[in-house]
Design a protein around this motif. Structure first.
Motif, short mmCIF file in Angstrom:
data_model
loop_
_atom_site.label_atom_id
_atom_site.label_comp_id
_atom_site.label_asym_id
_atom_site.label_seq_id
_atom_site.Cartn_x
_atom_site.Cartn_y
_atom_site.Cartn_z
N GLU A 282 -6.67 -0.35 1.45
CA GLU A 282 -7.22 -1.27 2.45
C GLU A 282 -6.19 -2.30 2.91
O GLU A 282 -6.24 -2.78 4.04
CB GLU A 282 -8.46 -1.96 1.87
N SER A 283 -5.24 -2.65 2.04
CA SER A 283 -4.20 -3.59 2.43
C SER A 283 -2.95 -2.87 2.94
O SER A 283 -1.98 -3.53 3.31
CB SER A 283 -3.83 -4.50 1.26
N THR A 284 -2.98 -1.54 2.96
CA THR A 284 -1.93 -0.61 3.44
C THR A 284 -0.79 -0.47 2.43
O THR A 284 -0.42 -1.44 1.76
CB THR A 284 -1.33 -0.99 4.81
N THR B 175 9.84 0.90 15.04
CA THR B 175 8.59 0.95 14.27
C THR B 175 8.07 2.37 14.12
O THR B 175 7.44 2.70 13.12
CB THR B 175 7.48 0.10 14.95
N GLN B 176 8.35 3.24 15.10
CA GLN B 176 7.81 4.59 15.05
C GLN B 176 8.55 5.50 14.07
O GLN B 176 8.19 6.66 13.89
CB GLN B 176 7.80 5.20 16.45
N LEU C 230 1.42 -1.65 16.90
CA LEU C 230 2.66 -0.99 16.49
C LEU C 230 2.43 0.20 15.58
O LEU C 230 3.34 0.64 14.89
CB LEU C 230 3.57 -2.01 15.78
N SER C 231 1.22 0.73 15.55
CA SER C 231 0.96 1.89 14.71
C SER C 231 -0.17 2.72 15.30
O SER C 231 -0.97 2.24 16.12
CB SER C 231 0.58 1.45 13.29
N GLN D 172 1.66 6.21 11.60
CA GLN D 172 3.05 6.09 12.01
C GLN D 172 3.23 4.72 12.63
O GLN D 172 2.42 4.29 13.46
CB GLN D 172 3.42 7.17 13.03
N GLY D 173 4.27 4.02 12.21
CA GLY D 173 4.50 2.67 12.70
C GLY D 173 4.47 1.67 11.57
O GLY D 173 4.63 2.03 10.40
#
Length: 455
Positions: A378-380, A327-328, A355-356, A344-345
């Motif tokens: 907002e939803s990434t 994940t990173q 995880l981020s 990051q993640g």
């Protein structure tokens, strides 16, 4: 006297954009360039669809009257297709494109123009712009409210008043010119004309170098000037076939139209076959296109979901460290305390396990973004690398600044991501309908007297 074009086309994504939304075409009878708008909502689709609709005209020998009708008919058909695509996929709302096309018919040239891309004629050592921008600033110049010199650095120089967006009243200007031996025609996107001085452009275009090196030199100058936008140049020299070495006969396709292919089909070997193949591919490949913010298309997006699910299983099975390490290596852009930030993640959490983390904060307020981009942040927005995420943040900064200017002059930022219109009391009483063009930003047709912005 047998006329022909000696031609070349060159394009570059520019210094900031993450994708090329320009499309260019140069062939024996056709020169064309389209500057897509709508940001990740479909600028590349719009430009490539329009260029694809015109491409097979390159393989037809038409009289000047036939050429005018055929060119307008193809543009209208392409515009209708854009409308159908938006109806079928609302996420494409706001996409559109400028267009300049020059179709040769014997010693006549039919020129179609809509938007703020520009066409030039080099004749007898002088370079002259032969199109007039369909823009808000050009309207101010025409009305005598500002000078041409003031227009160059005007904060609203990006506002366009006419482009192809799928609306029924999106009609280009059509003119017919007489070709003269030795004439050089150049079509350029605003990635060149906004960042390289007119005198410099004129010096390069009239220097006497062949079309290919000339076009590449102009692209290089735009990049050296730090142009953040896509840069596309199409050049065609009018030559006498009896007096020069045979010019090229295979079309050159650059930018978005050159990459939007569906399969590894055989490469056509004749100009007409190449043009017909481009038309088929550009007009029919929309299933392969998704918003760039959404990451890889089709199977790629499912792959990401499968991987995240696999992470859950791995964590539950005791492989937490390996899963976390994977994940990173991922990045996404999202909101942090009301500001845009690079994480990051991955945006998913596994129960109590986060995880981020914020890798790079920014000073860009999420509320300053156009509605479309605010919702996306907002939803990434997933990005494959830190560099890609940084490039996206740079684009969002431009959009936030544009919206701030629009709001400061009484305008708004519409829900599709385009900057809205200053009120008539603070700008002008013109009744021209307007549209926004932008590299990273979305763009949309607005109501009458509604200029919107383009980088």
């Amino acid at each position: 006297m047998p006329f022909a074009f000696n031609y070349a086309a060159r394009s570059d994504v520019g210094m900031v954009r993450s994708e090329n939304q320009d499309s260019g075409y140069a062939g024996p009878r056709l020169l064309a360039m389209a500057d897509g708008m709508g940001g990740h909502a479909g600028g590349d689709i719009a430009s490539s669809v329009v260029i694809g609709a015109l491409a097979d005209l390159d393989g037809e020998a038409l009289g000047s009257a036939e050429a005018s009708r055929a060119l307008l008919q193809r543009i209208t058909s392409a515009n209708d297709e854009l409308a159908d695509m938006v109806k079928a996929d609302p996420s494409l709302h706001g996409m559109g494109t400028t267009l300049i096309a020059i179709l040769r018919s014997h010693n006549k040239l039919v020129l179609a123009h809509i938007g703020d891309s520009r066409a030039f004629l080099a004749r007898d050592g002088q370079l002259t712009q032969i199109t007039k921008d369909h823009s808000f600033v050009q309207t101010l110049v025409d009305e005598g409210r500002i000078t041409a010199d003031e227009a160059v650095g005007h904060p609203q120089r990006s506002l366009v008043t006419r482009v192809l967006t799928g609306q029924s009243d999106d009609e280009p200007d059509i003119t017919v010119r007489e070709a003269r031996m030795g004439d050089r025609y150049m079509i350029a996107s605003d990635g060149l004309t906004d960042y390289v001085a007119p005198d410099t452009i004129a010096d390069v275009v009239t220097a006497g170098d062949p079309p290919g090196p000339t076009a590449q030199r102009l692209v290089d100058l735009a990049l050296k000037a730090g142009a953040p936008d896509n840069v596309t140049i199409v050049i065609g020299d009018v030559v006498d076939l009896t007096k020069v070495e045979a010019p090229p006969t295979q079309p050159q396709v650059v930018g978005a139209a050159s990459t939007r292919t569906k399969s590894t089909r055989a490469i056509p070997v004749t100009p007409a076959a190449k043009a017909a193949a481009l038309a088929r591919e550009a007009a029919g490949d929309d299933d392969d296109v998704v918003l760039a913010e959404e990451g890889p298309s089709g199977p790629g997006r499912w792959w990401r979901r499968v991987v995240v699910l696999a992470l859950v299983l791995v964590v539950l099975g005791g492989g937490a460290y390996a899963a976390y390490a994977w994940t990173q290596g991922q990045y996404f852009v999202g909101a942090d305390g009301g500001k845009v930030a690079i994480y990051q993640g991955v945006s998913q959490d596994l129960g109590p396990v986060t995880l981020s983390h914020v890798e790079e904060p920014s000073d860009i307020a999420v509320t300053d973004l156009p509605d479309f981009y605010r919702a996306q942040v907002e939803s990434t927005i997933a990005k494959g690398t830190l560099r890609d995420a940084q490039a996206l943040v740079a684009e969002l900064r431009i959009e936030a600044s544009r919206c701030a200017v629009s709001r400061a002059t009484g305008g708004t930022c519409s829900s599709d991501g385009s900057a809205g219109t200053p009120t008539p009391s603070t700008t002008t009483s013109t009744t021209t309908s307007t549209t926004a063009t932008s590299g990273p930003s979305a763009s949309a047709t607005t109501s009458p007297a509604s200029p919107t912005s383009t980088p």
